[in-house]
Every structure is written in C-alpha cells, then in structure tokens.
Write an enzyme that holds these catalytic residues in place. Structure first.
Site, mmCIF file in Angstrom:
data_model
loop_
_atom_site.group_PDB
_atom_site.id
_atom_site.type_symbol
_atom_site.label_atom_id
_atom_site.label_comp_id
_atom_site.label_asym_id
_atom_site.label_seq_id
_atom_site.Cartn_x
_atom_site.Cartn_y
_atom_site.Cartn_z
ATOM 1 N N VAL A 229 0.948 -0.579 -0.428
ATOM 2 C CA VAL A 229 0.460 -0.098 -0.076
ATOM 3 C C VAL A 229 0.616 1.176 -0.047
ATOM 4 C CG1 VAL A 229 -1.793 1.288 0.755
ATOM 5 C CG2 VAL A 229 -2.331 -1.071 1.326
ATOM 6 N N ALA B 277 4.513 3.964 2.524
ATOM 7 C CA ALA B 277 4.342 2.799 1.916
ATOM 8 C C ALA B 277 4.710 1.279 3.353
ATOM 9 C CB ALA B 277 4.702 3.022 0.883
ATOM 10 N N LYS B 278 4.087 0.358 2.900
ATOM 11 C CA LYS B 278 3.567 -0.515 3.555
ATOM 12 C C LYS B 278 3.987 -1.697 2.754
ATOM 13 C CE LYS B 278 5.017 -1.766 8.010
ATOM 14 N NZ LYS B 278 5.937 -0.669 9.005
ATOM 15 N N GLY B 279 4.044 -2.934 3.004
ATOM 16 C CA GLY B 279 3.889 -3.981 3.197
ATOM 17 C C GLY B 279 3.895 -5.349 3.460
#
Ligand code: GLU
Length: 411
Positions: free
Chosen positions: A56, A101-103
């Site tokens: 995201v 962001a992050k995954g």
C-alpha cells in the site's frame, strides 16, 4: 475499530488541532495506490504454495514512498493500509524526505524453509517490481523480515532493472547496508524515552522497564536501556514472559535466547503470561510487538507511568483514551519508533553517494533527529494548550504533508 480506523481516529486528532478544512481529509487519509498480488511458489516437497501479498502506497507528497515489509499470518489489507498511513506521518514528523508505504505477505514464515522464503520474497519482488525503485518506493524490514530478505529483494530487483542498492534499506552491512541500521529502531526508542523523561525532570537510569516483544526492536531496546543503566524488570516473546523485580541480567538473557530461541525458563526470573506482563509494575511499559495490544479491557490495569510505543499501533483508540484519562504519558509510535526509518534514510543517502558513514556518525545524526522531533512535539503541545504527545505529533506531521501537497498542487 480496525487498525486503519484506529489510525484515522488518531489522525483526526491532528486534523482537529489544525482546524483542517474538510476538503483535505479524504486526500490525506486515502492511500494513493494499493497492490494485491498472488504469490504462487514451488514448495520444497514439490507442491504449490499460494500466498497473498500487499503493498500500500499511502502518500508521496514529501518524497518516495517508504516503509517496511511484514511477514505474518494475520496480515490483511486493512492492517497494511493502517501501517502505510503511519509511515507517511512518521517520515514527516522525523523529517526525512519520504512519503509512506507498507507491504505484507500473509504467511507464517516459521513454517517455510529458507529456500521457500527466498522464492516467496523473489516472487513478491517480481510482482511489485514495476511499482518500486530507489526514487519511487523503498521497502525495508518489519515484523519477521530481516537483512537477508532485503538482500533477496535487492538482488531480484537489480537483475531486472539494473544495479540498484537504494531500492531497499535494512540490507546487511556486507551488501550496501548501513552501520547502525540493525539497532536503529531500538536506539531511537532509547532517545525518545530519555528525552521524554528528562523533559519531566526524570532520569533513564532511575527508571524500570517492561518490554513486550523480544524481536529486533525489543531485544535491541532491552540491551541499550540496560547499558544506559535502566532496569529491565520483565520481557516477553510469543511464547510467554519472564519477570524479576530486581532487574534482569540482559546480556545473559541475550545469550540464553540465542541458544533456546525463547525467553521462558531464563534462570533467575519467574515465568509469567503475556497478560501478566502488561500489568507488571514499572515506570515504562514498552509494547514492541503486535498492534492493538493495549485496549479498553486492559488499559485500566496497566501499572506504568509511561507507555513507549516501540511497535506500530499498539494502542486501540479506547485503550489510548484510558491511558490519557489515567495521566499515563503515551509516547506515540510515529515518534517513538522512527529511528528505524531515519537510519534507513541514512542508508539510502550512503547508497546514492557510494560512501560509508561510521557507526558513530550514524548514531549521532539519529540522535539529532530524535531530539529535535521531541522538541517540536513539546512545543506543539504547549502551542495547542496541553494536548497529548500523540495529537501534537500528528498535527505536526499533517501540517508538513499538507504544506508539501499544497506546494505541489493537485495537477
Ligand atoms: N518497518 C519500520 C517502521 O515501521 C522501518 C521502515 C523503514 O525503514 O522504511 O518504521
């Protein structure tokens, strides 16, 4: 509330202090891009493993998207969205030129062999490859990912797009990583609590600490706070906790954990449950594991004067409200654990310039970032007439992202 709702609840506190015009709210809350990818890999026994991965990208007004990658069975889109948003506010607050962001991959990595983990990581990199890059989006370690995982991402990305050490941070020192990155989040937490205590006339070496979580962040923090003269009276991991009101011998505990892979059974300490850990008397409670662990149900029993959010999102909205009403000072995640992304930034700067800073230089620059963010939070708390540290931190961060958004324009 879901994790994303909790993050937005805290964000609204920042909006309220800023008296933000409503037209900005959706713009600043909504992620700009959400990727969901299927990850089919060959398992060691010849079967096919099916996993789902997310990335995201929340906001990039201030710079490339930035944030970690988490491997956990409970990863879902809502959690990744919440964590991506937190990165936007964290990078803005700590003053590094990134967005957020992050995954995450929904997987229990303890069930995979090293070769399977490598295949999963390389497949994920392939699937999101065109959306990341040193000037686009830069992943980093988070829960259950480490320098080895970052090496695979660097290698896989570089095979397709050419040599790109700056595509990920948190790499090993032997492969374009930065000295001091491994300890950075724990060290940043140490500066955060040191500054918060000293602003109230207190000292780190007179304080006692309870730490939930003994992964990268919790174990580094325990080690550093012990070296600084603080007393660590209880710690826990996923299996359970241990306590000794006289203080744990942290170096001996580190050796014990290296051998047994758990804190439980450590000689000279009493075994306790994770629920007991949260209510153990101490000056500073340090949640350094999962989100949403301090809730309406347990916040009333917490026996600490400070909560240092080494984890991302450890308090629910109601849990946070109970802490505030009890006068417990909560040092918010977007400040407390910002040391990791700060040294990620230093790593990226070193990569872009092909040079290496000494560990002392890294640590000193980290300290400067943490000290000045703390001073800005204290000033904002005064300016806004005595709000919580969290509301002040969000207001500062939102103001900076809004300013960049305004300056760039919507096009
Ligand atoms: N995963 C860490 C965090 O939540 C570090 C992110 C980074 O270094 O980009 O802040």
């Amino acid at each position: 509330m879901t994790p994303y709702q909790t993050t937005n609840h805290f964000l609204e506190q920042g909006f309220a202090l800023l008296e933000m015009e409503p037209r900005y709210k959706a713009l600043l809350m909504t992620p700009s891009r959400e990727l969901r990818v299927e990850l089919a890999i060959e398992m060691d026994d010849g079967s096919i493993g099916n996993y789902i991965g997310y990335r995201v990208q929340h906001d990039n007004a201030r710079g490339p998207y930035k944030g970690g990658l988490r491997y956990h069975p409970e990863v879902d889109i809502d959690e990744v969205r919440a964590l991506a948003s937190l990165m936007t506010w964290k990078t803005a607050l700590i003053g590094v030129p990134y967005g957020g962001a992050k995954g995450g991959i929904q997987v229990d990595p303890s069930q995979l062999s090293p070769r399977e983990l490598e295949r999963l990581t390389r497949r994920f990199t392939e699937q999101i490859g065109e959306f990341i890059g040193p000037a686009i989006d830069i992943p980093a370690p988070d829960m259950n990912t480490n320098a080895q995982v970052m090496s695979w991402i660097f290698d896989q990305y570089s095979r397709r797009y050419g040599y790109s050490p700056g595509v990920v941070t948190g790499k090993p020192v032997g492969l374009h990583g930065s000295l001091g990155r491994d300890a950075a989040t724990g060290r940043g937490c140490l500066f955060a609590i040191r500054e918060t205590l000293s602003a109230r006339g207190e000292q780190l070496n007179k304080a006692s600490f309870v730490i939930q979580g003994f992964g990268n962040v919790g174990s580094w923090f325990a080690r550093l706070v012990h070296e600084a003269g603080g007393r660590v009276v209880a710690v826990s991991d996923v299996h359970g906790g241990i306590a000794n009101p006289e203080g744990l011998d942290v170096p001996a505990l580190m050796r014990y954990v290296a051998e047994t892979k758990r804190v439980g059974g450590f000689p000279g300490a009493k075994d306790i449950s994770n629920a007991e850990l949260l209510t153990t008397p101490c000056d500073v409670l340090v949640p350094a594991a999962l989100g949403h662990v301090i809730t309406a149900e347990n916040a009333g029993q917490i026996n600490a004067r400070y909560v240092l959010e080494a984890a991302n999102g450890p308090c629910t909205a109601q849990g946070d409200a109970v802490l505030n009403s009890r006068g417990i000072v909560c040092i918010p995640d977007i400040f407390a654990n910002a040391g990791g992304v700060t040294v990620s930034y230093f790593e990226w700067v070193q990569n872009t310039q092909n040079l290496r800073w000494t560990e002392a230089e890294v640590n000193q620059r980290l300290e400067e970032h943490m000290v000045s963010a703390h001073a800005a939070i204290v000033k904002a708390m005064e300016d806004y007439g005595g709000c919580s540290m969290r509301a002040a931190a969000f207001a500062l961060a939102v103001q900076r992202v809004k300013e960049a958004t305004d300056l760039r324009g919507l096009g």
